[in-house]
Scaffold this motif. Sequence first.
Motif, PDB file in Angstrom:
ATOM      1  N   VAL A 257       0.958  -9.362   7.831  1.00 54.67           N
ATOM      2  CA  VAL A 257       1.440  -7.848   7.617  1.00 54.67           C
ATOM      3  C   VAL A 257       2.356  -7.390   8.491  1.00 54.67           C
ATOM      4  O   VAL A 257       2.300  -7.033   9.371  1.00 54.67           O
ATOM      5  CB  VAL A 257      -0.229  -7.460   8.244  1.00 54.67           C
ATOM      6  N   ILE A 258       2.572  -5.819   7.653  1.00 54.35           N
ATOM      7  CA  ILE A 258       3.553  -5.286   8.310  1.00 54.35           C
ATOM      8  C   ILE A 258       3.103  -3.906   8.117  1.00 54.35           C
ATOM      9  O   ILE A 258       3.041  -3.456   7.044  1.00 54.35           O
ATOM     10  CB  ILE A 258       5.190  -5.946   7.273  1.00 54.35           C
ATOM     11  N   GLY A 259       3.461  -2.944   8.619  1.00 55.67           N
ATOM     12  CA  GLY A 259       3.479  -1.976   8.815  1.00 55.67           C
ATOM     13  C   GLY A 259       4.468  -1.423   8.659  1.00 55.67           C
ATOM     14  O   GLY A 259       5.529  -0.832   9.700  1.00 55.67           O
ATOM     15  N   LEU A 260       5.095   0.202   8.343  1.00 55.83           N
ATOM     16  CA  LEU A 260       5.690   0.728   8.633  1.00 55.83           C
ATOM     17  C   LEU A 260       5.558   2.312   9.392  1.00 55.83           C
ATOM     18  O   LEU A 260       4.913   3.023   9.037  1.00 55.83           O
ATOM     19  CB  LEU A 260       6.902   1.611   6.994  1.00 55.83           C
ATOM     20  N   GLY A 261       6.004   2.566  10.306  1.00 54.98           N
ATOM     21  CA  GLY A 261       6.663   3.600  11.298  1.00 54.98           C
ATOM     22  C   GLY A 261       5.589   3.718  12.169  1.00 54.98           C
ATOM     23  O   GLY A 261       4.401   2.069  12.952  1.00 54.98           O
TER      24      GLY A 261
ATOM     25  N   ARG B 271       1.286  -1.158  -0.002  1.00 56.72           N
ATOM     26  CA  ARG B 271       0.342   0.093  -0.069  1.00 56.72           C
ATOM     27  C   ARG B 271       0.838   0.544  -0.104  1.00 56.72           C
ATOM     28  O   ARG B 271       1.567   0.739   0.865  1.00 56.72           O
ATOM     29  CB  ARG B 271      -1.190   0.458   0.677  1.00 56.72           C
ATOM     30  N   GLY B 272       0.660   2.037  -1.087  1.00 51.77           N
ATOM     31  CA  GLY B 272       1.583   2.970  -1.041  1.00 51.77           C
ATOM     32  C   GLY B 272       2.556   3.504  -2.228  1.00 51.77           C
ATOM     33  O   GLY B 272       2.832   2.108  -2.458  1.00 51.77           O
TER      34      GLY B 272
ATOM     35  N   MET C  97       2.960   5.782   5.228  1.00 56.08           N
ATOM     36  CA  MET C  97       3.919   6.772   6.056  1.00 56.08           C
ATOM     37  C   MET C  97       2.452   8.028   6.351  1.00 56.08           C
ATOM     38  O   MET C  97       3.070   9.168   6.642  1.00 56.08           O
ATOM     39  CB  MET C  97       4.436   6.982   5.560  1.00 56.08           C
ATOM     40  N   ALA C  98       1.364   7.016   6.867  1.00 58.87           N
ATOM     41  CA  ALA C  98       0.371   8.300   7.166  1.00 58.87           C
ATOM     42  C   ALA C  98       0.583   8.289   8.493  1.00 58.87           C
ATOM     43  O   ALA C  98      -0.670   9.491   9.732  1.00 58.87           O
ATOM     44  CB  ALA C  98      -0.916   7.873   6.353  1.00 58.87           C
ATOM     45  N   LYS C  99       1.975   8.097   9.889  1.00 56.43           N
ATOM     46  CA  LYS C  99       1.870   8.127  10.712  1.00 56.43           C
ATOM     47  C   LYS C  99       0.541   7.545  11.765  1.00 56.43           C
ATOM     48  O   LYS C  99       0.115   7.898  13.282  1.00 56.43           O
ATOM     49  CB  LYS C  99       1.829   9.499  11.190  1.00 56.43           C
ATOM     50  N   LYS C 100      -0.368   6.791  11.067  1.00 52.95           N
ATOM     51  CA  LYS C 100      -1.631   6.355  11.331  1.00 52.95           C
ATOM     52  C   LYS C 100      -2.495   5.397  10.591  1.00 52.95           C
ATOM     53  O   LYS C 100      -1.542   5.140   9.749  1.00 52.95           O
ATOM     54  CB  LYS C 100      -2.684   7.555  12.351  1.00 52.95           C
ATOM     55  N   ASN C 101      -3.185   4.194  11.551  1.00 57.52           N
ATOM     56  CA  ASN C 101      -3.350   3.097  10.762  1.00 57.52           C
ATOM     57  C   ASN C 101      -4.551   3.587  10.206  1.00 57.52           C
ATOM     58  O   ASN C 101      -6.101   3.972  10.328  1.00 57.52           O
ATOM     59  CB  ASN C 101      -3.669   1.890  11.564  1.00 57.52           C
ATOM     60  N   LEU C 102      -4.891   3.606   8.466  1.00 56.70           N
ATOM     61  CA  LEU C 102      -5.366   4.106   7.643  1.00 56.70           C
ATOM     62  C   LEU C 102      -6.996   3.201   7.162  1.00 56.70           C
ATOM     63  O   LEU C 102      -7.435   2.730   5.984  1.00 56.70           O
ATOM     64  CB  LEU C 102      -5.497   4.753   6.202  1.00 56.70           C
TER      65      LEU C 102
END
Length: 271
Positions: free
Chosen positions: A126-130, A15-16, A111-116
């Motif tokens: 599932v991997i989240g960045l930041g 995503r992104g 990289m929205a600084k929150k989960n969208l």
Amino acid sequence: MKLEKRVDELIILIRGAGEMASGVAHRLHQSHFKICMLEISQPLAVRREVSFCEAIYDGEKEVEGVRAKFISKPEQIQSVWKTEKIPLLTDPDLKKTKHFLKPDVLIDAIMAKKNLGTQINDAPLVIGLGPGFTAGKDVHTVIETNRGHHLGKVIQNGTAEPDTGIPGEIGGYTVERVLRTMKKGTFRPYKEIGDRINKGSVVAVVDDFPVIAEISGVVRGLLREGVEVKKGMKVGDIDPRGKRELCFTISDKARSIGGGVLEAILYWFNK
């Protein structure tokens, strides 16, 4: 967790397709994974020369020898893979592509600084960045994205460091190197990525209001001409090191994050 696949047969959905997502995609592509990327219809990447999302405007985008190709529907993904390119679609809520592709790995690199909206059951891994994600809750693994000692660290429990709101230091500068507009309007660049500029130079205008460089260096990132921007929005960035070639190559930060993602994938499916 074990899958009945070779590791290099895993399908990875990202995503992104901005700077950090592209750094991750580049490293995984070079490691022979099958990558597909998703973006919004009008991306606002600043570091456009190293962001695969530019393919949405130009049809294709090359970053350090790897090319992404913009396609309109998931059914075209396989044909793009056969050309050794990365397929890129506009599917920001990911539902259409996720159901079609059934990825083994989902990486939220917005990289929205929150989960969208990313959920732990979106894929086997599932991997989240930041910041904005919690390993073991909404994602399986988090990758640290804050510059410093822990950049690229794989976090199996808990969260990344909180967003400080201060850009990482490059050449001794932080907030000074980021170009922001103090007015809402239409963005018109006066310079191009890679141009050398001096402190006080007008880099762009928003309508008739100038965007002025606070430091000297080279223009490392700049929005596309004609983009509608909001007051306070980041519209570019200056590299005080003055090395033009760095404007056209993946950053140390993006490479480190890509390395962390690669480690997380290998750890998860080989444990």
